[in-house]
Scaffold this motif. Structure first.
Motif, PDB file in Angstrom:
ATOM      1  N   SER A  21     107.937  31.542  55.572  1.00 53.73           N
ATOM      2  CA  SER A  21     108.171  31.076  57.065  1.00 53.73           C
ATOM      3  C   SER A  21     109.449  30.926  57.137  1.00 53.73           C
ATOM      4  N   GLU A  22     110.277  30.469  56.457  1.00 54.26           N
ATOM      5  CA  GLU A  22     111.543  30.175  56.471  1.00 54.26           C
ATOM      6  C   GLU A  22     112.700  31.460  56.627  1.00 54.26           C
ATOM      7  N   LYS A  23     111.955  32.413  55.953  1.00 57.23           N
ATOM      8  CA  LYS A  23     112.507  33.860  55.998  1.00 57.23           C
ATOM      9  C   LYS A  23     112.080  34.615  57.169  1.00 57.23           C
ATOM     10  N   GLY A  24     111.304  34.050  58.004  1.00 56.64           N
ATOM     11  CA  GLY A  24     110.629  34.640  59.100  1.00 56.64           C
ATOM     12  C   GLY A  24     109.956  35.824  59.065  1.00 56.64           C
ATOM     13  N   LEU A  25     109.174  35.845  57.900  1.00 55.11           N
ATOM     14  CA  LEU A  25     108.259  37.148  57.335  1.00 55.11           C
ATOM     15  C   LEU A  25     106.911  36.757  57.776  1.00 55.11           C
ATOM     16  N   PRO A  26     106.205  37.340  58.405  1.00 56.93           N
ATOM     17  CA  PRO A  26     104.857  37.471  59.041  1.00 56.93           C
ATOM     18  C   PRO A  26     104.081  37.625  57.871  1.00 56.93           C
ATOM     19  N   PHE A  27     102.802  36.707  57.590  1.00 56.22           N
ATOM     20  CA  PHE A  27     101.862  37.026  56.568  1.00 56.22           C
ATOM     21  C   PHE A  27     100.560  36.478  57.154  1.00 56.22           C
ATOM     22  N   GLU A  28      99.605  37.067  56.472  1.00 59.88           N
ATOM     23  CA  GLU A  28      98.046  36.341  56.698  1.00 59.88           C
ATOM     24  C   GLU A  28      97.669  35.471  55.589  1.00 59.88           C
ATOM     25  N   LEU A  29      97.259  34.251  55.767  1.00 63.63           N
ATOM     26  CA  LEU A  29      96.859  33.208  54.599  1.00 63.63           C
ATOM     27  C   LEU A  29      95.478  33.534  54.370  1.00 63.63           C
ATOM     28  N   LEU A  30      95.222  33.674  53.082  1.00 63.25           N
ATOM     29  CA  LEU A  30      94.116  34.147  52.594  1.00 63.25           C
ATOM     30  C   LEU A  30      93.538  32.547  51.687  1.00 63.25           C
ATOM     31  N   THR A  31      92.912  31.693  52.071  1.00 66.89           N
ATOM     32  CA  THR A  31      92.658  30.501  51.414  1.00 66.89           C
ATOM     33  C   THR A  31      91.377  30.706  50.269  1.00 66.89           C
ATOM     34  N   GLU A  32      91.405  30.422  49.186  1.00 64.64           N
ATOM     35  CA  GLU A  32      90.389  30.507  48.104  1.00 64.64           C
ATOM     36  C   GLU A  32      90.234  29.415  47.303  1.00 64.64           C
ATOM     37  N   VAL A  33      89.307  29.035  46.542  1.00 64.21           N
ATOM     38  CA  VAL A  33      89.159  28.092  45.497  1.00 64.21           C
ATOM     39  C   VAL A  33      89.336  28.975  44.259  1.00 64.21           C
ATOM     40  N   PRO A  76     116.872  39.501  51.491  1.00 61.22           N
ATOM     41  CA  PRO A  76     118.101  38.701  51.234  1.00 61.22           C
ATOM     42  C   PRO A  76     118.411  37.761  52.435  1.00 61.22           C
ATOM     43  N   GLU A  77     118.105  37.990  53.900  1.00 62.58           N
ATOM     44  CA  GLU A  77     118.374  37.163  54.960  1.00 62.58           C
ATOM     45  C   GLU A  77     117.881  35.768  54.683  1.00 62.58           C
ATOM     46  N   MET A  78     118.508  34.744  55.013  1.00 60.88           N
ATOM     47  CA  MET A  78     118.303  33.419  54.924  1.00 60.88           C
ATOM     48  C   MET A  78     117.813  33.327  53.247  1.00 60.88           C
ATOM     49  N   PRO A  79     118.981  33.215  52.421  1.00 65.50           N
ATOM     50  CA  PRO A  79     118.885  33.364  51.276  1.00 65.50           C
ATOM     51  C   PRO A  79     118.426  31.987  50.544  1.00 65.50           C
ATOM     52  N   LEU A  80     117.582  31.833  49.445  1.00 71.32           N
ATOM     53  CA  LEU A  80     117.054  30.645  48.981  1.00 71.32           C
ATOM     54  C   LEU A  80     117.933  29.972  48.097  1.00 71.32           C
ATOM     55  N   LEU A  81     118.748  30.582  47.539  1.00 71.92           N
ATOM     56  CA  LEU A  81     119.764  30.321  46.516  1.00 71.92           C
ATOM     57  C   LEU A  81     120.950  30.245  46.964  1.00 71.92           C
ATOM     58  N   ARG A 143     122.481  13.508  48.871  1.00 67.82           N
ATOM     59  CA  ARG A 143     122.763  14.572  49.591  1.00 67.82           C
ATOM     60  C   ARG A 143     121.904  14.881  50.746  1.00 67.82           C
ATOM     61  N   ASP A 144     122.330  15.851  51.846  1.00 70.77           N
ATOM     62  CA  ASP A 144     121.084  15.817  53.006  1.00 70.77           C
ATOM     63  C   ASP A 144     120.274  17.010  52.343  1.00 70.77           C
ATOM     64  N   PHE A 145     120.721  17.867  51.557  1.00 71.25           N
ATOM     65  CA  PHE A 145     119.794  18.900  50.957  1.00 71.25           C
ATOM     66  C   PHE A 145     119.897  18.835  49.332  1.00 71.25           C
ATOM     67  N   ALA A 146     118.712  19.265  48.694  1.00 73.43           N
ATOM     68  CA  ALA A 146     118.682  19.117  47.170  1.00 73.43           C
ATOM     69  C   ALA A 146     119.957  19.606  46.536  1.00 73.43           C
ATOM     70  N   ASP A 149     124.943  22.643  50.668  1.00 76.93           N
ATOM     71  CA  ASP A 149     125.108  22.141  51.705  1.00 76.93           C
ATOM     72  C   ASP A 149     123.954  22.964  53.064  1.00 76.93           C
ATOM     73  N   ARG A 150     123.164  23.557  52.210  1.00 75.22           N
ATOM     74  CA  ARG A 150     122.056  24.213  52.974  1.00 75.22           C
ATOM     75  C   ARG A 150     120.777  24.184  52.534  1.00 75.22           C
ATOM     76  N   PHE A 151     119.593  24.510  53.144  1.00 72.63           N
ATOM     77  CA  PHE A 151     118.382  24.512  52.636  1.00 72.63           C
ATOM     78  C   PHE A 151     118.098  25.658  51.911  1.00 72.63           C
ATOM     79  N   GLY A 152     117.317  25.378  50.975  1.00 76.08           N
ATOM     80  CA  GLY A 152     116.994  26.486  49.916  1.00 76.08           C
ATOM     81  C   GLY A 152     116.045  26.061  48.848  1.00 76.08           C
ATOM     82  N   LEU A 153     116.148  26.813  47.821  1.00 74.31           N
ATOM     83  CA  LEU A 153     115.116  26.674  46.647  1.00 74.31           C
ATOM     84  C   LEU A 153     114.909  25.098  46.193  1.00 74.31           C
TER      85      LEU A 153
END
Length: 209
Positions: A21-33, A76-81, A143-146, A149-153
């Motif tokens: 979601s943060e990377k803006g990548l569309p996906f279909e969620l398949l919920t299972e047990v 690599p857009e919106m990097p997590l690291l 800190r504001d982020f873990a 200074d930006r949201f990430g992993l």
């Protein structure tokens, strides 16, 4: 489009849902047990664990930390690291701690399902949970982020582990013990990616213990 095999309480699957979601990548969620005989997991992951990211070409990527690394390299857009080595190592360390705490909660959940659960086993897992949370809170600080200074992993990891506490360990007073972690969680849960993936328990049909 990607498809993601997930379970509603899974913090591991939630990490991937948030990253997509943060990377803006569309996906279909398949919920299972994953514990039930109806699961499709064996077709896509020989370890029969979720999450599993199903690729448009028919392939699959599994294990949450590897999926996140795969996504960061492929998209690599919106990097997590962070950009610096120390920041990368700090984020990875948080992920290891958070996954370890989640592992201990999963082990606790299934041990409690047994007719005669082991008190020593449960106490060992509780030490891991308490110690892990204390270290996560120490590393996050005020800190504001873990990390950095930006949201990430680091935020994804810390946010999902405390979110999972509400599902499996609601009796633990972690908010009063670690107010800085509670403040971080409150900020993260306001993000659309977190609001769209709030975990909740599933009914397990097949007996597994």
């Amino acid at each position: 489009m990607y498809r993601l095999i997930s379970a509603t309480p899974s913090p591991y699957a939630r990490k991937v849902r948030i990253a997509l979601s943060e990377k803006g990548l569309p996906f279909e969620l398949l919920t299972e047990v994953p514990w039930d005989s109806t699961t499709t997991l064996p077709r896509h992951n020989p370890l029969e664990k979720l999450p599993v990211l199903l690729l448009p070409d028919g392939g699959s990527v599994y294990e949450s930390s590897y999926i996140l690394q795969w996504l960061d390299l492929k998209h690599p857009e919106m990097p997590l690291l962070p950009d610096d080595v120390d920041g990368i190592l700090a984020a990875r360390k948080l992920e290891v701690l958070c996954d370890g705490v989640c592992d201990a909660m999963v082990l606790t959940f299934f041990e409690r399902q047994r007719g005669d659960p082991s008190a020593a086993w449960l106490a060992r897992q509780r030490r891991k949970i308490d110690g892990g949370l204390a270290e996560i809170a120490r590393l996050v600080g005020e800190r504001d982020f873990a990390v950095g200074d930006r949201f990430g992993l680091g935020d994804i990891a810390a946010g999902t582990v405390v979110g999972y506490l509400a599902v499996r360990f609601s009796e633990l007073p972690w908010r009063t013990r670690h107010p800085n972690l509670a403040a971080l969680s409150d900020r993260l849960e306001r993000r659309p990616s977190f609001r769209a993936s709030v975990p909740y328990a599933q009914a397990i049909t097949d007996r597994v213990v």
